[in-house]
Design an enzyme around this catalytic site. Structure first.
Site, mmCIF file in Angstrom:
data_model
loop_
_atom_site.group_PDB
_atom_site.id
_atom_site.type_symbol
_atom_site.label_atom_id
_atom_site.label_comp_id
_atom_site.label_asym_id
_atom_site.label_seq_id
_atom_site.Cartn_x
_atom_site.Cartn_y
_atom_site.Cartn_z
ATOM 1 C CD GLU A 98 -0.379 6.019 -3.110
ATOM 2 O OE1 GLU A 98 -1.002 4.992 -3.416
ATOM 3 O OE2 GLU A 98 -0.182 6.370 -1.921
ATOM 4 C CG ASP A 123 -8.521 4.240 -0.111
ATOM 5 O OD1 ASP A 123 -8.289 3.030 -0.235
ATOM 6 O OD2 ASP A 123 -7.845 4.992 0.612
ATOM 7 C CG ASP A 152 -2.170 0.799 1.058
ATOM 8 O OD1 ASP A 152 -2.295 1.495 0.036
ATOM 9 O OD2 ASP A 152 -3.038 0.727 1.947
#
Length: 767
Positions: free
Chosen positions: A440, A505, A437
């Site tokens: 970014e 998400d 995960d």
């Protein structure tokens, strides 16, 4: 970035200097192209060569069907990395040919050519098929290549000190009449990017804005070509938005290089793009099964995990992979790779028991490349230089996401070794795959990487590549080259080599489901073969109808995961354990079983995607039907491999509108035949959706009632024929990915049946 104020004026505070003519053409240093010297005003006298800027444009043959174009203002600017890893499988040989006529100078790279106008004091470059100079794919015309300063200097003397100025290079390729543009990574807005401003800068922005987790500097045109922009730094595109008839690409710096990739079909474009940036990695057959997550902020321990898996087994819903999300770690200590001992006192034993009980085959855990300062590991990592630093020598920290969070510096080889050792400890515990995960929000200002040669602005997007590569290769080392699986959120060009990714998400709404679908389509057109989505939506509490519609969509993606934020995604928690055939449990069971039956087809198709650089799912309709103009507009349906068309349902009453291209298409569930090219509206229960089989298909399925993901894909299977004419084929593979045989229609008969084992059935559905 917009440098102009409409068509006639320059934007306030900007100075633009355009390449106004091609003054001289010489061979490039490599001998594989031509270099254009382009003054920024027309040179009519010798005096015109003084006190002006020039742009050098190097046009080179890369390999058959691909040409690179590099524009440079000041050649002396440092070439700081990181750079994309081009030609990871080796660079093909190229036969560059240069010819000059009265019409101009042409460079040919196999099937693609670039012709520079031979008119005096002219600037025009046309890119066209080598065998058809009149069929221009795109062009660089007057005032289409240039440099820009902001703020605008009032005198050239000011440029002696560049610290207060930004310098840009830009190019503007023409957009043809009716041309559409697609790709650029996982983008959740309109499928056709014409009219949009797109910034390629990875961001943790959810699925409902113009931000993207996976920015890929590659786009595909409906005119039969693609463009790959060869830099991981921020790229700003104005796609028919500053000038309606042009795609403007700009970067801050002294150089801009891109590759023009000829098709003529989207398949050809993607195949050649994969030569540049890499083919997708293979994924094991078990990864196609259902993944079940604990969800994010929910409370769970071994008892809760066991109850989930026991409940799924009792409802005959096979789970292939169980995923422990964030809170397997101790709060405030993410991510130090240590199980929270209060909640999981015996993680290795727990995982072993889960597998021994047969409720799950594989286990995945959530990780990220950040480290909260509350972890005992933080001090050690900071002291040893494993964390990114500020320019003053401090560890870079902030309180976004984790208190006092540091970022692992993967330009430090020792940090990479430490990170891999952390992975290996997890593997020793019984973990089979990793959810990588984040990655970014990598700062680009006031930072100093361990490798001082890298440009922090380029590192922002490139971080996703080196992060996922490191974990993927650690998995390969432990489990084998073709057994490694990630579940990654961030990506950039080339990250398709490290499958797989999911869409990030999303909210628990039909609109978010449609956003996610658009994102998957765009990523597929950016060279990614495998993709998943949070079934039911990540944020919020999905009402039962959305959950069930999303289950149908999610189980027809290449990979399928149930995951949420603050609510569980096991079906009985969504609808108060409705045990009817319309309930969430029954719906999930039906679609999970269907995917199991599809595995002989899916795994065979997956191997073709890995070989050719194609998306398995979501595959945009334009890849299969590029000559159908409607196919370039379709963003609510997709192809699952070559032969299955899928149209998810977004309405509570079950109505759905979809388009069938030319030919006779067969409803997978009912056998009803419908003719394209046409739009249809249907109403579906939760057990079906528009799933249509393409004509001329031999479809290999598992036997009726098959529930496993991994089994013998050549034994006790069902072969269905759907208007299968001469030459129709189906490649048979085993569960390891080895070719076992080929079924093919020859002289009206299906040949190759000797590769099928006992108990197989051949059924003609449509003829």
């Amino acid at each position: 970035m917009r440098f102009r104020d409409g068509q006639w004026l320059v934007a306030e505070g900007v100075r633009i200097e355009y390449a106004e003519e091609v003054y001289r053409i010489t061979p490039t240093a490599s001998g594989k192209g031509i270099s254009l010297l382009c003054p920024t005003r027309k040179v009519m006298t010798r005096g015109d060569t003084l006190n002006l800027s020039t742009l050098s444009i190097d046009i080179e043959a890369a390999f058959d069907g691909v040409i690179s174009v590099e524009t440079t203002h000041w050649q002396g600017a440092l070439r700081r990395g990181p750079d994309f890893e081009l030609y990871p499988a080796g660079r093909p040989e190229v036969d560059a040919k240069v010819s000059t006529t009265e019409h101009g100078t042409t460079l040919s790279s196999g099937s693609l050519s670039a012709t520079v106008s031979g008119k005096p004091h002219d600037f025009a470059i046309s890119f066209h098929p080598t065998n058809n100079a009149k069929k221009s794919l795109t062009t660089l015309l007057n005032r289409s290549v240039g440099l820009a300063y902001t703020p605008a200097p009032s005198t050239p003397m000011q440029i002696a000190d560049m610290r207060n100025f930004k310098h840009y290079i830009f190019t503007q390729t023409t957009l043809g009449v009716g041309e559409s543009v697609h790709g650029l990574g996982e983008r959740f807005g309109p499928f056709n990017k014409v009219g949009q401003k797109v910034d390629l800068w990875n961001a943790d922005g959810g699925t409902s804005s113009d931000q993207a987790y996976k920015n890929v500097s590659f786009w595909m045109s409906s005119r039969g070509y693609g463009v790959f922009i060869d830099t991981p730094e921020r790229v700003e595109l104005e796609i028919g938005s500053e000038r309606c008839c042009r795609v403007q690409t700009s970067v801050e710096g002294q150089r801009l290089r891109w590759f023009l990739i000829y098709g003529p079909t989207p398949r050809d474009v993607l195949r050649r793009y994969a030569v540049l940036t890499g083919l997708p990695g293979k994924v094991p057959a078990w990864s196609f099964g259902l993944w079940l997550s604990t969800s994010f902020t929910t409370s769970y321990d071994e008892k809760t995990v066991n109850s989930f898996l026991a409940g799924m087994k009792a409802r005959d819903i096979p789970v292939e992979v169980f995923h422990f999300d964030c809170f397997w770690l101790k709060a405030f200590q993410w991510c130090d790779f240590e199980f929270d001992q209060e909640m999981f006192p015996d993680p290795k034993g727990q995982i072993s028991r889960l597998k021994a009980d047969g409720v799950v085959k594989k286990v995945c855990v959530w990780t990220n490349p950040y480290l909260g300062q509350a972890s005992p590991v933080f001090a050690e990592a900071a002291e040893k230089g494993y964390l990114l630093k500020r320019k003053n020598g401090d560890v870079f920290q902030w309180d976004l996401w984790q208190t006092g969070m540091g970022i692992v510096d993967f330009t430090n080889p020792a940090a990479c070794d430490w990170f891999v050792k952390c992975m290996e400890k997890l593997f020793d515990t019984g973990v089979d795959c990793i959810k990588t995960d984040f990655g970014e929000r990598i700062p680009s200002e006031d930072v100093q990487w361990f490798d001082h040669s890298v440009d922090p602005k380029k590192m922002h997007n490139h971080y996703a590549f080196i992060y996922n590569k490191l974990v993927y290769e650690a998995l390969q080392k432990r489990y084998g080259a073709n057994e490694a699986v990630l579940f990654a959120r961030s990506a950039t060009a080339g990250t398709q080599r490290f499958p797989l990714t999911w869409g990030g998400d999303c909210e628990s709404t039909p609109e978010a489901m449609a956003e996610s679908l658009r994102g998957g389509l765009s990523l597929g057109l950016s060279g990614f073969a495998f993709w998943s989505v949070d079934i039911g939506g990540f944020e919020g509490y999905p009402p039962p109808w959305i959950y069930k519609r999303w289950v149908a969509f999610g189980l027809l993606c290449s990979h399928s995961r149930l995951h949420g934020s603050n609510s569980y995604r096991v079906p009985w928690t969504v609808d108060d354990d409705d045990t009817s055939e319309e309930g969430c449990s029954a719906t999930l069971r039906k679609w999970t079983h269907l995917k199991a039956r599809l595995m002989p087809y899916l795994f065979s198709q997956a191997l073709e995607c890995v070989r050719d650089g194609l998306p398995l799912s979501l595959r945009a309709m334009c890849i299969e039907f590029p000559d159908d103009p409607t196919a370039w507009t379709l963003d609510r349906q997709f192809m699952l491999g070559d032969s299955l068309l899928v149209a998810p349902v977004f309405e509570e009453d079950g109505t759905v509108q979809f388009y069938l291209p030319a030919g006779k298409w067969t409803n997978f569930f009912t056998g009803e035949v419908k003719a394209g090219s046409a739009w249809y509206t249907e109403t579906h229960s939760f057990a079906t959706l528009p799933l249509y089989v393409r004509p001329n298909t031999l479809l290999v399925l598992g036997k009726e009632g098959e529930t496993r993901t991994v089994y013998d894909y050549t034994g006790e299977v069902e072969v269905r024929s759907y208007f299968a004419g001469e030459g129709a084929k189906a490649v048979l593979v085993d569960s390891e990915g080895k070719t076992a045989g080929v079924l093919e229609v020859k002289n009206g008969e299906i040949t190759g049946k000797e590769a099928l084992k006992g108990g197989c059935e051949i059924k003609v559905v449509s003829e």
